[in-house]
Design a protein around this motif. Structure first.
Motif, PDB file in Angstrom:
ATOM      1  N   ASP A  82     -51.584   4.203 -29.898  1.00  0.00           N
ATOM      2  CA  ASP A  82     -50.955   5.131 -29.076  1.00  0.00           C
ATOM      3  C   ASP A  82     -51.668   6.601 -29.471  1.00  0.00           C
ATOM      4  O   ASP A  82     -52.199   7.059 -29.330  1.00  0.00           O
ATOM      5  CB  ASP A  82     -50.380   5.097 -27.851  1.00  0.00           C
ATOM      6  CG  ASP A  82     -50.331   3.234 -27.297  1.00  0.00           C
ATOM      7  OD1 ASP A  82     -51.276   3.001 -27.164  1.00  0.00           O
ATOM      8  OD2 ASP A  82     -49.029   3.099 -26.790  1.00  0.00           O
ATOM      9  N   ALA A  83     -50.598   6.548 -31.170  1.00  0.00           N
ATOM     10  CA  ALA A  83     -50.647   8.150 -30.793  1.00  0.00           C
ATOM     11  C   ALA A  83     -51.745   7.941 -31.829  1.00  0.00           C
ATOM     12  O   ALA A  83     -52.428   9.271 -32.338  1.00  0.00           O
ATOM     13  CB  ALA A  83     -49.411   7.877 -32.369  1.00  0.00           C
TER      14      ALA A  83
ATOM     15  N   LEU B 187     -55.342   6.840 -31.001  1.00  0.00           N
ATOM     16  CA  LEU B 187     -56.026   7.303 -29.400  1.00  0.00           C
ATOM     17  C   LEU B 187     -56.047   8.471 -29.718  1.00  0.00           C
ATOM     18  O   LEU B 187     -57.136   9.215 -28.877  1.00  0.00           O
ATOM     19  CB  LEU B 187     -55.807   6.227 -29.185  1.00  0.00           C
ATOM     20  CG  LEU B 187     -57.012   6.517 -27.266  1.00  0.00           C
ATOM     21  CD1 LEU B 187     -57.557   5.293 -27.976  1.00  0.00           C
ATOM     22  CD2 LEU B 187     -56.416   5.355 -26.348  1.00  0.00           C
ATOM     23  N   ARG B 188     -54.224   9.490 -29.057  1.00  0.00           N
ATOM     24  CA  ARG B 188     -54.917  10.973 -28.893  1.00  0.00           C
ATOM     25  C   ARG B 188     -55.154  11.544 -29.538  1.00  0.00           C
ATOM     26  O   ARG B 188     -55.519  12.495 -29.568  1.00  0.00           O
ATOM     27  CB  ARG B 188     -53.148  10.823 -29.193  1.00  0.00           C
ATOM     28  CG  ARG B 188     -52.271  10.648 -27.503  1.00  0.00           C
ATOM     29  CD  ARG B 188     -50.897  10.929 -27.149  1.00  0.00           C
ATOM     30  NE  ARG B 188     -49.897  10.452 -28.536  1.00  0.00           N
ATOM     31  CZ  ARG B 188     -49.038   9.459 -28.192  1.00  0.00           C
ATOM     32  NH1 ARG B 188     -49.282   8.509 -27.145  1.00  0.00           N
ATOM     33  NH2 ARG B 188     -48.212   9.248 -29.573  1.00  0.00           N
ATOM     34  N   ARG B 189     -55.341  10.699 -30.876  1.00  0.00           N
ATOM     35  CA  ARG B 189     -56.112  12.247 -32.213  1.00  0.00           C
ATOM     36  C   ARG B 189     -56.955  11.971 -31.991  1.00  0.00           C
ATOM     37  O   ARG B 189     -57.341  12.780 -32.217  1.00  0.00           O
ATOM     38  CB  ARG B 189     -55.009  11.717 -33.584  1.00  0.00           C
ATOM     39  CG  ARG B 189     -55.361  12.773 -34.223  1.00  0.00           C
ATOM     40  CD  ARG B 189     -54.581  12.752 -35.620  1.00  0.00           C
ATOM     41  NE  ARG B 189     -54.738  13.859 -36.577  1.00  0.00           N
ATOM     42  CZ  ARG B 189     -54.826  13.606 -38.103  1.00  0.00           C
ATOM     43  NH1 ARG B 189     -54.184  12.894 -38.230  1.00  0.00           N
ATOM     44  NH2 ARG B 189     -55.360  14.778 -38.666  1.00  0.00           N
TER      45      ARG B 189
ATOM     46  N   LYS C  53     -58.696  13.286 -29.481  1.00  0.00           N
ATOM     47  CA  LYS C  53     -59.161  15.437 -29.177  1.00  0.00           C
ATOM     48  C   LYS C  53     -59.688  15.260 -30.742  1.00  0.00           C
ATOM     49  O   LYS C  53     -60.858  16.884 -30.309  1.00  0.00           O
ATOM     50  CB  LYS C  53     -57.696  15.630 -29.545  1.00  0.00           C
ATOM     51  CG  LYS C  53     -57.635  16.871 -28.821  1.00  0.00           C
ATOM     52  CD  LYS C  53     -55.876  17.343 -29.458  1.00  0.00           C
ATOM     53  CE  LYS C  53     -55.536  18.488 -28.664  1.00  0.00           C
ATOM     54  NZ  LYS C  53     -53.641  19.108 -28.865  1.00  0.00           N
TER      55      LYS C  53
ATOM     56  N   THR D 133     -61.480   2.314 -26.879  1.00  0.00           N
ATOM     57  CA  THR D 133     -61.206   3.406 -26.309  1.00  0.00           C
ATOM     58  C   THR D 133     -59.831   3.767 -25.524  1.00  0.00           C
ATOM     59  O   THR D 133     -59.097   5.290 -25.111  1.00  0.00           O
ATOM     60  CB  THR D 133     -61.691   4.415 -25.572  1.00  0.00           C
ATOM     61  OG1 THR D 133     -62.572   3.813 -24.131  1.00  0.00           O
ATOM     62  CG2 THR D 133     -63.147   5.016 -26.955  1.00  0.00           C
TER      63      THR D 133
END
Length: 142
Positions: A43-44, A46-48, A51, A89
């Protein structure tokens, strides 16, 4: 066999069954906890990645023997150089291997997500295991 001996044997068997069940429950609990920690790492990542990059790519699956590639409906990032493990994704973890199939060459395959491990390829040959955190860091470094 006497009745006492039969009772003792039955009691011993029941104790063994109970011990095996307790061991299985502990193992499942540990695997769920490890999978939850791996999912937090994904999850961490994926956020990075969404972005800052790298951009996701269309994912394909390989046949078990590695000779054929099959289309999938997935987009994401490969976590191993041999492109057999990936994250999509949506943050789901996939093992991208499938049995050889003529139909799959034309139709493609739809892999099912699996619980993410903390160590990819644990229990495999030497040099084939990879920590999830290391695999995700490699993708971000590209």
């Amino acid at each position: 066999m006497t009745e006492e001996k039969a009772d003792a044997t039955a009691a011993w068997r029941e104790e063994r069954r109970a011990a095996a069940a307790a061991h299985g429950e502990l193992l499942e609990g540990r695997q769920r906890a490890e999978s939850a920690r791996a999912q937090e790492q994904i999850d961490a990542f994926l956020r990075r990645a969404l972005k800052f990059g790298p951009a996701p790519v269309p994912l394909s699956a390989r046949s078990y023997d590695g000779r054929a590639r099959y289309r999938t409906p997935l987009t994401g990032w490969y976590l191993r150089r041999d492109e057999t493990v990936a994250v999509d994704t949506d943050g789901k973890f996939y093992v991208l291997t499938a049995p050889s199939s003529l139909a799959a060459r034309f139709r493609g395959v739809s892999p099912e997500p699996s619980a993410p491990p903390l160590v990819i390829g644990a229990g495999g040959k030497d040099g084939e295991s990879l920590d999830m955190s290391e695999a995700l860091a490699r993708v971000l470094a590209r």
